[in-house]
Write a protein that holds these residues in place. Structure first.
Motif, PDB file in Angstrom:
ATOM      1  N   VAL A 298       0.834  -1.201   0.000  1.00 43.15           N
ATOM      2  CA  VAL A 298       0.000   0.000   0.000  1.00 43.15           C
ATOM      3  C   VAL A 298       0.868   1.250   0.000  1.00 43.15           C
ATOM      4  O   VAL A 298       0.567   2.240  -0.689  1.00 43.15           O
ATOM      5  N   ALA A 299       1.972   1.222   0.755  1.00 42.59           N
ATOM      6  CA  ALA A 299       2.894   2.363   0.760  1.00 42.59           C
ATOM      7  C   ALA A 299       3.499   2.587  -0.622  1.00 42.59           C
ATOM      8  O   ALA A 299       3.620   3.730  -1.088  1.00 42.59           O
ATOM      9  N   ASP A 300       3.882   1.496  -1.285  1.00 44.99           N
ATOM     10  CA  ASP A 300       4.419   1.619  -2.640  1.00 44.99           C
ATOM     11  C   ASP A 300       3.369   2.197  -3.589  1.00 44.99           C
ATOM     12  O   ASP A 300       3.693   3.021  -4.470  1.00 44.99           O
ATOM     13  N   ALA A 301       2.128   1.779  -3.438  1.00 43.94           N
ATOM     14  CA  ALA A 301       1.054   2.298  -4.284  1.00 43.94           C
ATOM     15  C   ALA A 301       0.842   3.791  -4.043  1.00 43.94           C
ATOM     16  O   ALA A 301       0.605   4.556  -4.989  1.00 43.94           O
ATOM     17  N   ALA A 302       0.934   4.224  -2.784  1.00 47.31           N
ATOM     18  CA  ALA A 302       0.792   5.649  -2.475  1.00 47.31           C
ATOM     19  C   ALA A 302       1.929   6.450  -3.099  1.00 47.31           C
ATOM     20  O   ALA A 302       1.715   7.545  -3.649  1.00 47.31           O
ATOM     21  N   ALA A 303       3.154   5.911  -3.027  1.00 47.84           N
ATOM     22  CA  ALA A 303       4.299   6.588  -3.631  1.00 47.84           C
ATOM     23  C   ALA A 303       4.136   6.684  -5.146  1.00 47.84           C
ATOM     24  O   ALA A 303       4.401   7.733  -5.758  1.00 47.84           O
ATOM     25  N   ALA A 304       3.708   5.586  -5.762  1.00 46.17           N
ATOM     26  CA  ALA A 304       3.512   5.576  -7.209  1.00 46.17           C
ATOM     27  C   ALA A 304       2.432   6.572  -7.622  1.00 46.17           C
ATOM     28  O   ALA A 304       2.578   7.292  -8.622  1.00 46.17           O
ATOM     29  N   ALA A 305       1.344   6.614  -6.854  1.00 47.52           N
ATOM     30  CA  ALA A 305       0.266   7.550  -7.167  1.00 47.52           C
ATOM     31  C   ALA A 305       0.753   8.993  -7.067  1.00 47.52           C
ATOM     32  O   ALA A 305       0.447   9.827  -7.930  1.00 47.52           O
ATOM     33  N   ALA A 306       1.515   9.302  -6.015  1.00 51.08           N
ATOM     34  CA  ALA A 306       2.038  10.659  -5.857  1.00 51.08           C
ATOM     35  C   ALA A 306       2.938  11.032  -7.030  1.00 51.08           C
ATOM     36  O   ALA A 306       2.868  12.148  -7.561  1.00 51.08           O
ATOM     37  N   ALA A 307       3.785  10.095  -7.458  1.00 55.52           N
ATOM     38  CA  ALA A 307       4.688  10.360  -8.579  1.00 55.52           C
ATOM     39  C   ALA A 307       3.922  10.524  -9.880  1.00 55.52           C
ATOM     40  O   ALA A 307       4.213  11.431 -10.683  1.00 55.52           O
ATOM     41  N   ALA A 308       2.963   9.653 -10.115  1.00 54.61           N
ATOM     42  CA  ALA A 308       2.200   9.726 -11.364  1.00 54.61           C
ATOM     43  C   ALA A 308       1.398  11.018 -11.451  1.00 54.61           C
ATOM     44  O   ALA A 308       1.353  11.662 -12.510  1.00 54.61           O
ATOM     45  N   LEU A 309       0.754  11.412 -10.354  1.00 52.24           N
ATOM     46  CA  LEU A 309      -0.001  12.660 -10.354  1.00 52.24           C
ATOM     47  C   LEU A 309       0.936  13.855 -10.588  1.00 52.24           C
ATOM     48  O   LEU A 309       0.594  14.787 -11.325  1.00 52.24           O
ATOM     49  N   ALA A 310       2.120  13.817  -9.964  1.00 52.54           N
ATOM     50  CA  ALA A 310       3.094  14.890 -10.178  1.00 52.54           C
ATOM     51  C   ALA A 310       3.560  14.938 -11.630  1.00 52.54           C
ATOM     52  O   ALA A 310       3.854  16.010 -12.166  1.00 52.54           O
ATOM     53  N   PHE A 311       3.606  13.795 -12.272  1.00 54.11           N
ATOM     54  CA  PHE A 311       4.032  13.704 -13.672  1.00 54.11           C
ATOM     55  C   PHE A 311       2.958  14.223 -14.615  1.00 54.11           C
ATOM     56  O   PHE A 311       3.242  14.534 -15.769  1.00 54.11           O
ATOM     57  N   GLY A 312       1.710  14.288 -14.124  1.00 56.17           N
ATOM     58  CA  GLY A 312       0.610  14.770 -14.959  1.00 56.17           C
ATOM     59  C   GLY A 312      -0.409  13.720 -15.323  1.00 56.17           C
ATOM     60  O   GLY A 312      -1.307  13.975 -16.134  1.00 56.17           O
ATOM     61  N   ILE A 313      -0.296  12.532 -14.738  1.00 52.88           N
ATOM     62  CA  ILE A 313      -1.269  11.468 -15.004  1.00 52.88           C
ATOM     63  C   ILE A 313      -2.565  11.782 -14.266  1.00 52.88           C
ATOM     64  O   ILE A 313      -2.556  12.247 -13.123  1.00 52.88           O
ATOM     65  N   SER A 314      -3.708  11.515 -14.889  1.00 52.92           N
ATOM     66  CA  SER A 314      -4.996  11.848 -14.290  1.00 52.92           C
ATOM     67  C   SER A 314      -5.327  10.918 -13.132  1.00 52.92           C
ATOM     68  O   SER A 314      -4.880   9.764 -13.087  1.00 52.92           O
ATOM     69  N   PRO A 315      -6.138  11.397 -12.184  1.00 55.14           N
ATOM     70  CA  PRO A 315      -6.569  10.517 -11.090  1.00 55.14           C
ATOM     71  C   PRO A 315      -7.289   9.267 -11.580  1.00 55.14           C
ATOM     72  O   PRO A 315      -7.165   8.201 -10.985  1.00 55.14           O
ATOM     73  N   GLU A 316      -8.051   9.378 -12.678  1.00 51.19           N
ATOM     74  CA  GLU A 316      -8.768   8.209 -13.192  1.00 51.19           C
ATOM     75  C   GLU A 316      -7.793   7.121 -13.623  1.00 51.19           C
ATOM     76  O   GLU A 316      -8.007   5.936 -13.331  1.00 51.19           O
ATOM     77  N   ALA A 317      -6.733   7.515 -14.341  1.00 52.07           N
ATOM     78  CA  ALA A 317      -5.745   6.531 -14.783  1.00 52.07           C
ATOM     79  C   ALA A 317      -5.012   5.923 -13.593  1.00 52.07           C
ATOM     80  O   ALA A 317      -4.743   4.713 -13.563  1.00 52.07           O
ATOM     81  N   VAL A 318      -4.687   6.736 -12.611  1.00 50.83           N
ATOM     82  CA  VAL A 318      -4.036   6.232 -11.397  1.00 50.83           C
ATOM     83  C   VAL A 318      -4.939   5.227 -10.708  1.00 50.83           C
ATOM     84  O   VAL A 318      -4.501   4.146 -10.296  1.00 50.83           O
ATOM     85  N   ARG A 319      -6.215   5.559 -10.586  1.00 52.96           N
ATOM     86  CA  ARG A 319      -7.177   4.668  -9.919  1.00 52.96           C
ATOM     87  C   ARG A 319      -7.308   3.347 -10.668  1.00 52.96           C
ATOM     88  O   ARG A 319      -7.327   2.270 -10.062  1.00 52.96           O
ATOM     89  N   ASP A 320      -7.372   3.405 -11.989  1.00 52.70           N
ATOM     90  CA  ASP A 320      -7.513   2.184 -12.785  1.00 52.70           C
ATOM     91  C   ASP A 320      -6.299   1.272 -12.610  1.00 52.70           C
ATOM     92  O   ASP A 320      -6.442   0.048 -12.496  1.00 52.70           O
ATOM     93  N   ALA A 321      -5.112   1.860 -12.615  1.00 49.87           N
ATOM     94  CA  ALA A 321      -3.898   1.049 -12.470  1.00 49.87           C
ATOM     95  C   ALA A 321      -3.808   0.429 -11.087  1.00 49.87           C
ATOM     96  O   ALA A 321      -3.432  -0.741 -10.944  1.00 49.87           O
ATOM     97  N   ILE A 322      -4.147   1.178 -10.059  1.00 50.54           N
ATOM     98  CA  ILE A 322      -4.107   0.643  -8.690  1.00 50.54           C
ATOM     99  C   ILE A 322      -5.053  -0.541  -8.549  1.00 50.54           C
ATOM    100  O   ILE A 322      -4.725  -1.560  -7.938  1.00 50.54           O
ATOM    101  N   ALA A 323      -6.235  -0.418  -9.150  1.00 49.50           N
ATOM    102  CA  ALA A 323      -7.238  -1.474  -9.011  1.00 49.50           C
ATOM    103  C   ALA A 323      -6.839  -2.766  -9.709  1.00 49.50           C
ATOM    104  O   ALA A 323      -7.244  -3.858  -9.286  1.00 49.50           O
ATOM    105  N   SER A 324      -6.036  -2.672 -10.766  1.00 49.55           N
ATOM    106  CA  SER A 324      -5.732  -3.857 -11.571  1.00 49.55           C
ATOM    107  C   SER A 324      -4.361  -4.451 -11.301  1.00 49.55           C
ATOM    108  O   SER A 324      -4.068  -5.557 -11.764  1.00 49.55           O
ATOM    109  N   PHE A 325      -3.508  -3.766 -10.552  1.00 45.63           N
ATOM    110  CA  PHE A 325      -2.120  -4.189 -10.391  1.00 45.63           C
ATOM    111  C   PHE A 325      -1.994  -5.227  -9.279  1.00 45.63           C
ATOM    112  O   PHE A 325      -2.465  -5.024  -8.158  1.00 45.63           O
TER     113      PHE A 325
END
Length: 482
Positions: A298-325
């Protein structure tokens, strides 16, 4: 010859995965390349043929010269650069010869950094790098980008940098970061810091400074992601010369990604949140639930989400990847269950920090630990004692492991992993767990952590077959008795 390295005279020390990539890319980009190795080409070919992860027969790339039998001072004659593989430490003679002679020393990461023409996220830390990098790449792909994970994750950065992509997620080890001059990620991530690889770096301070080089070339236009929960790494992250954002295991504050009731939330700026509903709730944008509830994942997922959002990835794409990974192999997977005892493979837990993270939230555990300690103090493992019913120690560090737990829980020493699994099953209580979280490297007994994990799973399967066979025999005896 033309190319980014045309006319460069390069010596590549070490012919492992990164060395082969470095030699090939340098040659294709116009460099004159000499590879030096302690082993002969015949020995390396034999190792490759026995390796389940090998891509096929081992060959020297076209235009590359090979010198086996060891690194020698004359190999550096007229060299413009020395490229060192991760297995060669800074104190090795070949590195010192180069530094003394004023020859630049690069890691394979530097070659990728000089060739890369697309924006990338770079991730480092003691534990969780590969999972986080793979998650970030998945988030990029969910947003429609052509992206891949590369670097220390297994596919060299130098190869990925020359291929067609929109973005990259790069795993950077401390070995690679120590010898780079050009790495400039749009977003950098420092996941955590704990003593590791001290035999390579010489001290925890040197190891920490190597990790800090992840953000050395970032500017005010870039973003660094730090771990709010990890005291040592957060102090290092605050030194970043750019915007710093955070992830944490609890509820997020403004500009952070955190966790509430097992769900990931991002407290992001309204412009980003507006892609969800236009009005971010006070507690943040809901990014969903990871497929594994293990705290480290879960900590790794939070770090990845923070990085992806900072990179410009949308919350929807982040949510989809978290759910399927799904968690990667050898990082907490249940590989067998025998008479209510579950066997958990966390072979990638190669230091005490990772082993303690693997055990977090578990109890009634028989721990299998040991291997190559890499110069690291193993005594922090004693913190796990309340979760354990027994310990089985293996490898070169077996006696050290046994001493740590001797007065806390029963300890056995096994001569092989197969023996350790049998003993652990005998010691495990009903509904208990047998956890392979070695806190050590694997090379004293195995090819790598993957080989160790596969052997653990095979041994657990053997125990399962034995239990089924014993149960069937008992049933037959009972039937005859009646």
């Amino acid at each position: 010859m033309t190319g980014a390295f045309a006319g460069l005279r390069a010596v590549v020390a070490g012919f492992g995965v990164s060395g082969r990539a470095a030699a090939s890319v340098l040659a294709e980009e116009g460099a004159s390349v000499l590879v030096t190795e302690t082993r002969s080409m015949e020995d390396l070919t034999a190792l490759a043929s026995d390796d389940a992860n090998s891509d096929g027969p081992l060959t020297v790339p076209p235009g590359v010269n090979f010198a086996g039998g060891g690194h020698r001072p004359e190999h550096l004659d007229r060299a413009d650069v020395l490229v060192v593989s991760p297995g060669i430490p800074e104190h090795a003679p070949v590195v010192q010869w180069a530094l003394t002679g004023g020859i630049p020393v690069w890691s394979e990461l530097e070659i990728g950094a000089r060739l890369c023409r697309v924006p990338f996220v770079a991730v480092t830390g003691t534990n969780g790098k590969t999972t986080t990098v793979e998650l970030i790449a998945s988030m990029m792909r969910a947003a429609g980008l052509a992206a891949r994970a590369c670097g220390n994750v297994g596919y060299p950065f130098s190869l990925a940098a020359r291929e067609s992509a929109d973005a990259l997620a790069v795993e950077a080890s401390s070995f690679q970061l120590r010898f780079h001059e050009s790495l400039h990620p749009r977003v950098s991530v420092l996941l955590n810091l704990a003593p590791d690889h001290l035999d390579w770096h010489g001290s925890f301070t040197a190891y920490t400074e190597a990790k800090a080089r992840i953000f050395a070339l970032q500017s005010e236009r870039d973003i660094h992601i730090g771990n709010r929960d990890d005291a040592h790494s957060s102090r290092v992250s605050r030194r970043a010369p750019c915007v710093v954002r955070w992830f944490r295991s609890g509820p997020p504050e403004q500009g952070e990604v955190g966790v509430m009731d097992g769900r990931l939330f991002a407290r992001i700026e309204s412009s980003a949140a507006a892609t969800t509903n236009g009005h971010p709730p006070a507690d943040g944008v809901d990014l969903g639930t990871a497929r594994s509830r293990a705290p480290a994942f879960v900590a790794d997922a939070a770090a990845a989400a923070a990085a992806a959002l900072a990179f410009g990835i949308s919350p929807e794409a982040v949510r989809d990847a978290i759910a399927s990974f799904s968690p990667l192999p050898h990082r907490g997977a249940v590989v067998a269950e025998v008479n209510s005892v579950r066997f958990i493979d966390d072979s990638k837990a190669t230091n005490p920090h990772a082993a303690l993270a693997a055990l977090e939230g578990l109890d009634r555990v028989v721990l299998i630990a040991g291997g190559l300690a890499k110069g690291v103090d193993l005594t922090p493992l004693a913190q796990a004692a309340p979760r354990l019913v027994s310990v089985v120690a293996i490898g070169e560090a077996a006696q050290a492991i046994a001493e740590i737990f001797r007065d806390a829980v029963p300890v056995d020493v096994a001569s092989s992993l197969e023996e350790a699994v049998k003993i652990a099953f005998e010691r495990a209580p009903r509904d208990g767990l047998v956890v392979l979280a070695p806190a050590c490297a694997s090379q004293d007994m195995f090819r790598d952590y993957r080989d160790r994990g596969r052997r653990f799973a095979a041994a657990a399967a053997s125990v399962a077959r034995g239990a089924v066979s014993a149960g069937s025999s008992a049933q037959r005896r009972d039937g005859h008795a009646r």
